[in-house]
Write an enzyme that holds these catalytic residues in place. Structure first.
Site, PDB file in Angstrom:
ATOM      1  N   GLU A 112       0.824  -1.198   0.000  1.00 29.74           N
ATOM      2  CA  GLU A 112       0.000   0.000   0.000  1.00 29.74           C
ATOM      3  C   GLU A 112       0.867   1.261   0.000  1.00 29.74           C
ATOM      4  OE1 GLU A 112      -2.129  -3.529   1.096  1.00 29.74           O
ATOM      5  OE2 GLU A 112      -0.349  -2.683   2.034  1.00 29.74           O
ATOM      6  N   HIS A 147      10.050  15.034  10.117  1.00 28.52           N
ATOM      7  CA  HIS A 147      11.242  15.082   9.276  1.00 28.52           C
ATOM      8  C   HIS A 147      10.960  14.966   7.790  1.00 28.52           C
ATOM      9  CE1 HIS A 147      14.215  13.762  12.661  1.00 28.52           C
ATOM     10  NE2 HIS A 147      13.449  14.775  13.019  1.00 28.52           N
TER      11      HIS A 147
END
Length: 175
Positions: free
Chosen positions: A76, A103
């Protein structure tokens, strides 16, 4: 926030639980399928459609994220990452959920529905949705490099696709 969701048969029951949780949390949920159980269904189209919707919404200035899941979450995530502008992160802990946003400014989370309890997965998703991108220069720079490669096939000055022993672009004719 608008949340686009997609799964396969392995995550169908979890999808229903998650959608109710997100709606109760004040989110607008868009389900990209499947709508019924089929043990032989194929997740790529569902996940790509969710990722396309996230990319379109973000381009239009809509505050949105995506959630894709299946048995492991791996396929996925791969499917979602085929869409330009999508940064899908496979999440398996609170740290990976938070760092994906902090991040990497990930805009899609992928979770293995067979790898975690429903409660764990919901905690990861809630943390992912709540966590802002840090905006730190190094992270902005790295995300920019990914976007540059996605659109040009290169990262200027970074030696992408260069043979380290010759310094030439791999596949380029010899001088």
């Amino acid at each position: 926030m608008r949340i686009h969701i997609a799964t396969d048969h392995a995550g169908l029951e979890f999808s229903r639980t998650l959608q109710a949780h997100l709606v109760n949390g004040g989110h607008e949920v868009v389900d990209h399928g499947p709508v019924e159980y089929d043990a032989l269904d194929d997740y790529p189209a569902f996940c790509i459609n969710a990722a396309l919707a996230v990319a379109r919404d973000q381009a239009a200035g809509v505050k949105t994220l995506g959630v894709v899941f299946g048995g492991s979450g791996n396929g996925e995530q791969i499917a979602a990452n085929k869409v330009a502008g999508i940064r899908a992160a496979l999440v398996w802990s609170m740290d990976t959920a938070i760092l994906a946003r902090q991040h990497n400014d990930a805009n899609v989370i992928s979770i293995g529905a067979r790898q975690h309890t429903v409660e764990e997965a919901i905690r990861y998703i809630d943390a992912f949705i709540a966590e802002p991108f840090s905006g730190d220069e190094r992270h902005v720079r790295r995300i920019g490099q990914l976007a540059e490669y996605e659109t040009t096939g290169d990262i200027a000055g970074k030696g992408v696709d260069v043979d380290g022993s010759t310094g030439r672009v791999v596949g380029a004719p010899a001088e």
